[in-house]
Every structure is written in structure tokens, then in C-alpha cells.
Design an enzyme around this catalytic site. Structure first.
Site, PDB file in Angstrom:
ATOM      1  N   HIS A 171       0.494  -0.804   0.307  1.00 20.98           N
ATOM      2  CA  HIS A 171       0.294  -0.022  -0.097  1.00 20.98           C
ATOM      3  C   HIS A 171       0.816   1.147  -0.266  1.00 20.98           C
ATOM      4  O   HIS A 171       1.980   1.540   1.013  1.00 20.98           O
ATOM      5  CB  HIS A 171      -1.201  -0.292   1.200  1.00 20.98           C
ATOM      6  CG  HIS A 171      -1.383   1.428   1.849  1.00 20.98           C
ATOM      7  ND1 HIS A 171      -1.978   1.971   0.449  1.00 20.98           N
ATOM      8  CD2 HIS A 171      -2.096   1.830   2.480  1.00 20.98           C
ATOM      9  CE1 HIS A 171      -2.703   3.160   1.393  1.00 20.98           C
ATOM     10  NE2 HIS A 171      -2.475   3.198   2.142  1.00 20.98           N
ATOM     11  N   HIS A 208       1.036   6.009  -0.570  1.00 24.63           N
ATOM     12  CA  HIS A 208       0.409   6.865  -1.108  1.00 24.63           C
ATOM     13  C   HIS A 208       1.515   7.502  -2.291  1.00 24.63           C
ATOM     14  O   HIS A 208       1.805   9.163  -2.404  1.00 24.63           O
ATOM     15  CB  HIS A 208       0.836   7.984  -0.083  1.00 24.63           C
ATOM     16  CG  HIS A 208       0.823   7.419   0.911  1.00 24.63           C
ATOM     17  ND1 HIS A 208       0.070   7.789   2.537  1.00 24.63           N
ATOM     18  CD2 HIS A 208      -0.510   6.263   1.084  1.00 24.63           C
ATOM     19  CE1 HIS A 208      -0.465   7.050   3.729  1.00 24.63           C
ATOM     20  NE2 HIS A 208      -0.953   6.427   2.776  1.00 24.63           N
ATOM     21  N   TYR A 216       0.752  -3.407 -20.528  1.00 26.59           N
ATOM     22  CA  TYR A 216       0.944  -3.491 -19.569  1.00 26.59           C
ATOM     23  C   TYR A 216       0.549  -2.900 -18.287  1.00 26.59           C
ATOM     24  O   TYR A 216       0.077  -4.121 -16.609  1.00 26.59           O
ATOM     25  CB  TYR A 216       2.883  -3.508 -18.980  1.00 26.59           C
ATOM     26  CG  TYR A 216       3.186  -3.732 -20.216  1.00 26.59           C
ATOM     27  CD1 TYR A 216       3.625  -5.114 -20.288  1.00 26.59           C
ATOM     28  CD2 TYR A 216       3.624  -2.504 -21.450  1.00 26.59           C
ATOM     29  CE1 TYR A 216       5.187  -4.928 -21.726  1.00 26.59           C
ATOM     30  CE2 TYR A 216       3.940  -3.217 -22.407  1.00 26.59           C
ATOM     31  CZ  TYR A 216       4.879  -4.003 -22.352  1.00 26.59           C
ATOM     32  OH  TYR A 216       5.785  -4.233 -23.803  1.00 26.59           O
TER      33      TYR A 216
END
Length: 215
Positions: free
Chosen positions: A94, A96, A124
Site C-alpha cells: 500500500h 501514497h 502492461y
């Protein structure tokens, strides 16, 4: 500590350093987890992915209880929710990352479609991400976010949290990393192409890629 778990700890730290070097996890943002036979390893809360220590990674048992290392990321419930509905996946990243977060902050009218905020710009993206649904906004660490993400993650290896960032699952750390890096590059391309007439892959071309490279 020696053996497979020590190797897994070192792999997480190596990946964290790589993502930090690429500028994909500013400050103490982002988290990584890896499924073990009897639980999980997760990056600690408020840790920089570029400065991880294998010895202090958070260790959770099979019930999700913190049993060793520093306290886990406050989004540990999010990770476990994705693992629950994706039993074949063994790692989650995860981030940002700037361009993906920018996409997550756009008005919904700007999104490509309701089932994927990013279009099939390249083969892709289709291979490594597929479709990217937007999960409604919840504050970080909110248990309701873990509940909401289950429905989206069942059929998608990658999701985008509104006003927050991408979450990607993979069969391995390298697979999850490759997918989230491709996601970020596609988000960047999508923003760079705003205002231009763009040639997207057709439905037929998307199916050809999906059939040639099944997930």
C-alpha cells in the site's frame, strides 16, 4: 533468527528501500505485509519504508494478534481483510504514491469508468493491474474501510482508496511491487495525457492481453 522468516523480513526491507528510492512512499507513508504459514509480517506503524529493520518488523499470529516486533501499521485490518478474500495472494503493498493519489482525489466525473478509474492505456497495465475500482473514503485505520475493501478486493488485485492511495495484492512481494509500480506509472501517463486525444486499447485488444497473460 534464521530460515524462511528471516529471509522474508529481509525481502520486505529490501522492497521498502527500493520503493523509497523511487520516491513512492514519502515520509512515513505506505506499508507492506507478507503472509506466513502461521500469520503475517507487517511494517510497523509510523515507519519509513526506506529505513526498515528486519528485527523490528511486526509479527502477527494467525488470529491477527500482535505477538512480536514493533506495533503494526494502523492499517493492519485493511491488509487482513484483503488476505481474507484473496487466499492465493501472499503479499500486499500500500503506497501514497503521488500520481495514484492524485487520481484518487479527482471528481468522479473525471474517472475513466465506474469499474476502473484508470483506462487501459498500455498492455502492461492490463497484465499487471487489470481494472482499478475506487473504494469510498474512510479515515486511515477505520475498521469500516477494512469491511468496505473486501467487496472490491474479491475480484481485483488492485484497488484505489479515495483521497488516500493504492492497495495491491500479489502472489509474492515482487508481484505486488511490479503491479503497484505499473499502476503508478499508468496514473502518471493518464494525467500527462489530459487534454489530448488518446488511443486506448480496444475491448478486443484488452481480451487478447488477458487471454495471453492470465492473472
Amino acid at each position: 533468527m534464521t530460515g524462511p522468516e528471516q529471509s522474508a523480513r529481509e525481502q520486505i526491507c529490501k522492497l521498502g528501500a527500493k520503493l523509497a528510492a523511487r520516491g513512492l512512499c514519502p515520509g512515513t507513508s505506505g506499508n507492506i505485509s507478507l503472509r506466513l504459514d502461521d500469520g503475517w509480517l507487517m511494517t510497523p506503524t509510523n515507519s519509513s519504508l526506506g529505513e526498515l529493520d528486519p528485527a523490528t518488523l511486526s509479527r502477527l499470529d494467525g488470529a491477527g494478534k500482535h505477538v512480536a516486533g514493533d506495533p503494526p501499521t494502523k492499517e493492519s485490518l485493511l491488509h487482513r481483510a484483503v488476505y481474507d478474500v484473496r487466499p492465493k495472494d501472499g503479499a500486499i503493498v500500500h503506497l501514497h504514491s503521488t500520481h495514484a493519489v492524485a487520481i484518487s482525489c479527482l471528481d468522479p466525473a473525471c474517472h475513466h469508468a465506474t469499474d476502473s478509474v484508470l483506462p487501459p492505456i498500455t498492455p502492461y497495465f492490463v497484465m499487471r493491474v487489470g481494472k482499478l475500482p475506487l473504494v469510498p473514503y474512510f479515515k486511515p485505520g477505520d475498521p469500516k474501510l477494512a469491511d468496505a475493501i473486501r467487496d472490491y478486493a474479491k475480484g481485483h488485485r488492485a484497488v484505489l482508496l479515495a483521497n488516500h492511495g493504492p492497495v495491491v495484492a500479489g502472489t509474492s512481494l515482487s508481484a505486488a511491487s511490479a503491479s503497484i509500480e505499473e499502476l503508478e506509472e499508468t496514473a502518471k501517463l493518464h494525467l500527462l495525457l489530459q487534454g489530448f486525444r488518446v488511443r486506448l486499447l480496444s475491448d478486443v485488444q484488452v481480451r487478447e492481453v488477458e487471454e495471453a497473460f492470465p492473472s
